[in-house]
Design a protein around this motif. Structure first.
Motif, PDB file in Angstrom:
ATOM      1  N   TRP A 169      12.310 -34.230  14.962  1.00 16.15           N
ATOM      2  CA  TRP A 169      11.231 -34.438  14.317  1.00 16.15           C
ATOM      3  C   TRP A 169      11.825 -33.851  12.990  1.00 16.15           C
ATOM      4  CZ3 TRP A 169       6.319 -36.554  15.771  1.00 16.15           C
ATOM      5  CH2 TRP A 169       6.397 -36.647  16.946  1.00 16.15           C
ATOM      6  N   ASN A 186       7.215 -36.752  11.413  1.00 11.82           N
ATOM      7  CA  ASN A 186       7.633 -38.156  12.203  1.00 11.82           C
ATOM      8  C   ASN A 186       8.875 -38.063  13.104  1.00 11.82           C
ATOM      9  OD1 ASN A 186       6.220 -40.282  10.532  1.00 11.82           O
ATOM     10  ND2 ASN A 186       6.733 -38.844   8.879  1.00 11.82           N
ATOM     11  N   GLN A 187       8.627 -38.452  14.027  1.00 12.21           N
ATOM     12  CA  GLN A 187       9.853 -38.419  15.150  1.00 12.21           C
ATOM     13  C   GLN A 187      10.811 -39.553  14.969  1.00 12.21           C
ATOM     14  OE1 GLN A 187       8.361 -39.174  19.420  1.00 12.21           O
ATOM     15  NE2 GLN A 187      10.359 -38.644  20.128  1.00 12.21           N
ATOM     16  N   GLY A 192       8.221 -45.561  14.246  1.00 11.86           N
ATOM     17  CA  GLY A 192       7.032 -45.049  13.186  1.00 11.86           C
ATOM     18  C   GLY A 192       6.156 -44.113  13.575  1.00 11.86           C
ATOM     19  N   TRP A 193       6.272 -43.692  14.825  1.00 10.87           N
ATOM     20  CA  TRP A 193       5.564 -42.657  15.653  1.00 10.87           C
ATOM     21  C   TRP A 193       5.342 -41.249  14.644  1.00 10.87           C
ATOM     22  CZ3 TRP A 193       1.595 -42.932  18.984  1.00 10.87           C
ATOM     23  CH2 TRP A 193       1.139 -41.727  19.804  1.00 10.87           C
ATOM     24  N   GLY A 194       4.337 -40.663  14.133  1.00  6.61           N
ATOM     25  CA  GLY A 194       4.343 -39.707  13.499  1.00  6.61           C
ATOM     26  C   GLY A 194       3.107 -38.973  13.797  1.00  6.61           C
ATOM     27  N   CYS A 212      -1.822 -37.816  16.121  1.00  7.17           N
ATOM     28  CA  CYS A 212      -0.395 -38.621  16.112  1.00  7.17           C
ATOM     29  C   CYS A 212      -0.914 -40.157  16.486  1.00  7.17           C
ATOM     30  CB  CYS A 212       0.365 -38.080  17.086  1.00  7.17           C
ATOM     31  SG  CYS A 212       0.687 -36.455  17.109  1.00  7.17           S
ATOM     32  N   ASN A 214       1.030 -44.513  15.178  1.00  6.63           N
ATOM     33  CA  ASN A 214       2.007 -45.329  14.390  1.00  6.63           C
ATOM     34  C   ASN A 214       1.524 -45.032  12.973  1.00  6.63           C
ATOM     35  OD1 ASN A 214       4.136 -45.729  16.282  1.00  6.63           O
ATOM     36  ND2 ASN A 214       3.281 -47.502  17.274  1.00  6.63           N
TER      37      ASN A 214
END
Length: 234
Positions: A169, A186-187, A192-194, A212, A214
């Protein structure tokens, strides 16, 4: 595996900050949106108040612009994920309701809920945390100390290892300019997962929230603000 926050990239729930003006009688004054005149106060709270401070699933759906989010886990204790982070000094910036982070701060009770769509490809993930202290001064002190940690950890990358799950992250710079502290993350390699992390206090209460998706923006800040509104309704 369901998508989640940096703190919960397994199915395990983490166990279980506005710096306000302290009133010696009625609690902490909350400013109106936009910095207007004070509209309400948060009284001194008891453990029995914590459950009503948490938002309902319907309220969370509204904040997250979703329809299928529901409570999937809850706890009344802190957790310990310190062994699973690459930099334990940033534990408080990447996890919520952590025993090591809250240790020695004087907290007396906690309520912690995780909400998401109950599917393996959930589009949203939320955690809301309410922590009780004996005094407003202790709650405010915890927020001030957290501010230092969040600022120090901004711009760094943290590796998370939980069981057989590994993720990295990137933690953004903390925004400490307002009453509610916020910080994004953000991972890596997750499409785009954050998440946004928010922390604030009022009276003898500390509120912590994660949101959390996208396309995350200020949802965690909104969750924390609405929890404070609930706290003022005693």
């Amino acid at each position: 595996m369901s998508r989640c926050a940096p703190v919960l990239c397994t199915a395990v729930l983490l166990g279980a900050l506005l710096t306000g003006c302290v009133s010696t009688v009625n609690g902490t004054a909350l400013p109106a949106q936009g910095g207007g005149p004070v509209t309400t106060t948060v009284p001194t709270l008891a453990e029995a108040d914590l459950d009503r401070i948490l938002l309902s699933a319907g309220e969370v759906n509204g904040v997250m612009d979703a329809t299928g989010i529901r409570v999937t886990a809850s706890a009344q204790s802190m957790s310990d994920n310190s062994d699973g982070v690459s930099d334990v000094d940033c534990l408080g910036a990447i996890y919520g309701a952590e025993e090591l982070v809250y240790d020695s701060s004087g907290w007396t009770a906690v309520r912690d809920e995780v909400l998401q769509e109950p599917t393996t490809d959930n589009a949203h993930w939320v955690e809301q945390i309410a922590v009780l202290y004996p005094s407003a001064a202790q709650a405010e002190k915890f927020v001030d100390q957290s501010k230092t940690t969040w600022q120090k950890c901004g711009g760094t990358s943290i590796d998370i290892d939980n069981s057989d799950v590994h993720s990295t992250w990137k933690i953004d710079k903390a925004d400490v300019s307002g009453d509610i502290l916020t910080q994004g993350s953000n991972q890596r390699n997750a499409g785009g997962w954050g998440c946004q992390h928010a922390l604030t206090s009022a009276s003898n209460l500390v509120v912590e929230a994660w949101a959390c998706s996208n396309s995350i923006s200020d949802e965690a800040k909104t969750l924390a603000s609405e929890m404070l509104t609930n706290a003022a309704k005693k």
